[in-house]
Write a protein that holds these residues in place. Structure first.
Motif, PDB file in Angstrom:
ATOM      1  N   UNK A  23     -16.817  -7.220  33.096  1.00  0.00           N
ATOM      2  CA  UNK A  23     -16.763  -8.192  32.003  1.00  0.00           C
ATOM      3  C   UNK A  23     -18.014  -9.062  31.978  1.00  0.00           C
ATOM      4  N   UNK A  24     -18.456  -9.488  33.168  1.00  0.00           N
ATOM      5  CA  UNK A  24     -19.660 -10.326  33.251  1.00  0.00           C
ATOM      6  C   UNK A  24     -20.877  -9.556  32.737  1.00  0.00           C
ATOM      7  N   UNK A  25     -20.989  -8.273  33.147  1.00  0.00           N
ATOM      8  CA  UNK A  25     -22.132  -7.465  32.719  1.00  0.00           C
ATOM      9  C   UNK A  25     -22.136  -7.264  31.204  1.00  0.00           C
ATOM     10  N   UNK A  26     -20.960  -7.035  30.639  1.00  0.00           N
ATOM     11  CA  UNK A  26     -20.863  -6.820  29.192  1.00  0.00           C
ATOM     12  C   UNK A  26     -21.230  -8.081  28.422  1.00  0.00           C
ATOM     13  N   UNK A  27     -20.740  -9.235  28.880  1.00  0.00           N
ATOM     14  CA  UNK A  27     -21.045 -10.495  28.198  1.00  0.00           C
ATOM     15  C   UNK A  27     -22.538 -10.836  28.299  1.00  0.00           C
ATOM     16  N   UNK A  28     -23.124 -10.554  29.457  1.00  0.00           N
ATOM     17  CA  UNK A  28     -24.561 -10.800  29.621  1.00  0.00           C
ATOM     18  C   UNK A  28     -25.358  -9.918  28.662  1.00  0.00           C
ATOM     19  N   UNK A  29     -24.949  -8.646  28.571  1.00  0.00           N
ATOM     20  CA  UNK A  29     -25.671  -7.731  27.683  1.00  0.00           C
ATOM     21  C   UNK A  29     -25.509  -8.136  26.220  1.00  0.00           C
ATOM     22  N   UNK A  30     -24.310  -8.597  25.841  1.00  0.00           N
ATOM     23  CA  UNK A  30     -24.104  -9.029  24.454  1.00  0.00           C
ATOM     24  C   UNK A  30     -25.099 -10.127  24.084  1.00  0.00           C
ATOM     25  N   UNK A  31     -25.286 -11.059  25.028  1.00  0.00           N
ATOM     26  CA  UNK A  31     -26.244 -12.141  24.764  1.00  0.00           C
ATOM     27  C   UNK A  31     -27.684 -11.685  24.791  1.00  0.00           C
ATOM     28  N   UNK A  32     -27.969 -10.674  25.642  1.00  0.00           N
ATOM     29  CA  UNK A  32     -29.361 -10.228  25.799  1.00  0.00           C
ATOM     30  C   UNK A  32     -29.719  -9.060  24.890  1.00  0.00           C
ATOM     31  N   UNK A  33     -28.740  -8.542  24.157  1.00  0.00           N
ATOM     32  CA  UNK A  33     -28.954  -7.324  23.351  1.00  0.00           C
ATOM     33  C   UNK A  33     -30.124  -7.435  22.376  1.00  0.00           C
ATOM     34  N   UNK A  34     -30.263  -8.534  21.616  1.00  0.00           N
ATOM     35  CA  UNK A  34     -31.403  -8.619  20.681  1.00  0.00           C
ATOM     36  C   UNK A  34     -32.762  -8.528  21.381  1.00  0.00           C
ATOM     37  N   UNK A  35     -32.841  -9.141  22.568  1.00  0.00           N
ATOM     38  CA  UNK A  35     -34.106  -9.122  23.299  1.00  0.00           C
ATOM     39  C   UNK A  35     -34.395  -7.726  23.856  1.00  0.00           C
ATOM     40  N   UNK A  36     -33.317  -7.046  24.319  1.00  0.00           N
ATOM     41  CA  UNK A  36     -33.492  -5.688  24.845  1.00  0.00           C
ATOM     42  C   UNK A  36     -33.945  -4.750  23.742  1.00  0.00           C
ATOM     43  N   UNK A  37     -33.370  -4.889  22.545  1.00  0.00           N
ATOM     44  CA  UNK A  37     -33.744  -4.036  21.422  1.00  0.00           C
ATOM     45  C   UNK A  37     -35.191  -4.260  21.005  1.00  0.00           C
ATOM     46  N   UNK A  38     -35.649  -5.522  21.128  1.00  0.00           N
ATOM     47  CA  UNK A  38     -37.039  -5.817  20.795  1.00  0.00           C
ATOM     48  C   UNK A  38     -37.991  -5.129  21.762  1.00  0.00           C
ATOM     49  N   UNK A  39     -37.554  -5.020  23.025  1.00  0.00           N
ATOM     50  CA  UNK A  39     -38.398  -4.394  24.040  1.00  0.00           C
ATOM     51  C   UNK A  39     -38.401  -2.879  23.897  1.00  0.00           C
ATOM     52  N   UNK A  40     -37.162  -2.296  23.796  1.00  0.00           N
ATOM     53  CA  UNK A  40     -37.068  -0.837  23.727  1.00  0.00           C
ATOM     54  C   UNK A  40     -35.710  -0.422  23.186  1.00  0.00           C
TER      55      UNK A  40
END
Length: 277
Positions: A23-40
């Motif tokens: 759950x922690x990993x999923x919530x962290x990714x939800x918040x970081x998803x826009x930044x990850x998409x910008x990178x790759x």
């Protein structure tokens, strides 16, 4: 039972850890998803697959735990309560005859506003009285002696009266025997709680008061409405129960129950072939 509980605890801790981490990993990714998409976009896609995998793993572990241990947990907890409880309790009432003892209880119920029915018959079995208030039920029988067959027979009557005759779907009930002599096989059932309904909406407890010894046999170490009814009206004391009313002796039936539970296994339990009592 102890080995079964150890396995259950290990799987529970694993389930808890995986659920929290996932759950922690999923919530962290939800918040970081826009930044990850910008990178790759590839990295974002991989993260999506990882999150999907985490969800599947969590669901598999949850399903495994509850399918294997969910239904047995309540049953094993009730057995553990029986084993950890003292063998008996002591009444504060001074009456030493079944008739006077029963009458004293009846007067207390009257003073507390319970609806009472005296000398009733249920399925051809006679009860001294039945007390009822909202979702609380108390059935009292006075007998010269009580054995295992008496407990089972009167318990069937109580189940019929609550669920069939009165169509109740929620509540707490006490089946109380006032007797001169309680046989060992009846005492062995005194801490048994009978749950009814898929979610155990109705619970029926057994209480046996042996007036000759002043002992009251029932499950008294768990804070429930049944415990309160027994303490208040059978023992005539308050809860939590004071030390002076708590016996210090573990009874043989508890040792026998503990020995029997060593053979507990989930296969027989699910098949309905394992009977603790």
């Amino acid at each position: 039972m102890r080995e079964f509980r150890k396995k259950q605890k290990r799987l529970y801790n694993l389930m808890k850890a995986i659920t929290i981490i996932g759950a922690a990993a999923i919530f962290v990714y939800i918040g970081a998803k826009p930044y990850v998409e910008d990178v790759s976009n590839t990295a974002a896609m991989i993260c999506n697959y990882v999150c999907d995998a985490l969800v599947i793993i969590i669901m598999v572990v949850l399903f495994t735990y509850f399918s294997k241990y969910g239904k047995s947990d309540s049953f094993l907890t009730s057995i553990e309560n029986e084993l950890s409880d003292t063998g008996y309790y002591l009444t504060s009432r001074s009456e030493k005859e079944t008739v006077s003892y029963t009458n004293a209880m009846l007067e207390d119920f009257k003073s507390c506003g319970y609806m009472l029915n005296s000398n009733i018959e249920i399925n051809e079995f006679e009860f001294d009285f039945k007390a009822e208030k909202k979702k609380e039920f108390f059935y009292c029988i006075s007998l010269d002696d009580v054995d295992r067959n008496d407990v089972h027979a009167y318990l069937d009557c109580v189940i019929y009266d609550i669920t069939v005759k009165n169509l109740k779907r929620k509540g707490n009930a006490v089946l109380c025997f006032i007797t001169d002599k309680a046989e060992d096989d009846a005492i062995a059932l005194s801490k048994m709680i009978t749950p009814l309904g898929k979610k155990e909406q109705i619970k029926i407890a057994v209480a046996i008061c042996e007036v000759s010894s002043g002992r009251v046999y029932f499950l008294g170490n768990v804070k429930t409405k049944c415990q309160q009814l027994t303490a208040n009206f059978v023992m005539n004391c308050d809860v939590p129960i004071k030390e002076q009313y708590i016996g210090k002796e573990r009874l043989p039936f508890q040792d026998e129950l503990e020995e029997k539970m060593k053979s507990f296994n989930i296969k027989d339990f699910k098949a309905g072939t394992f009977n603790a009592h």
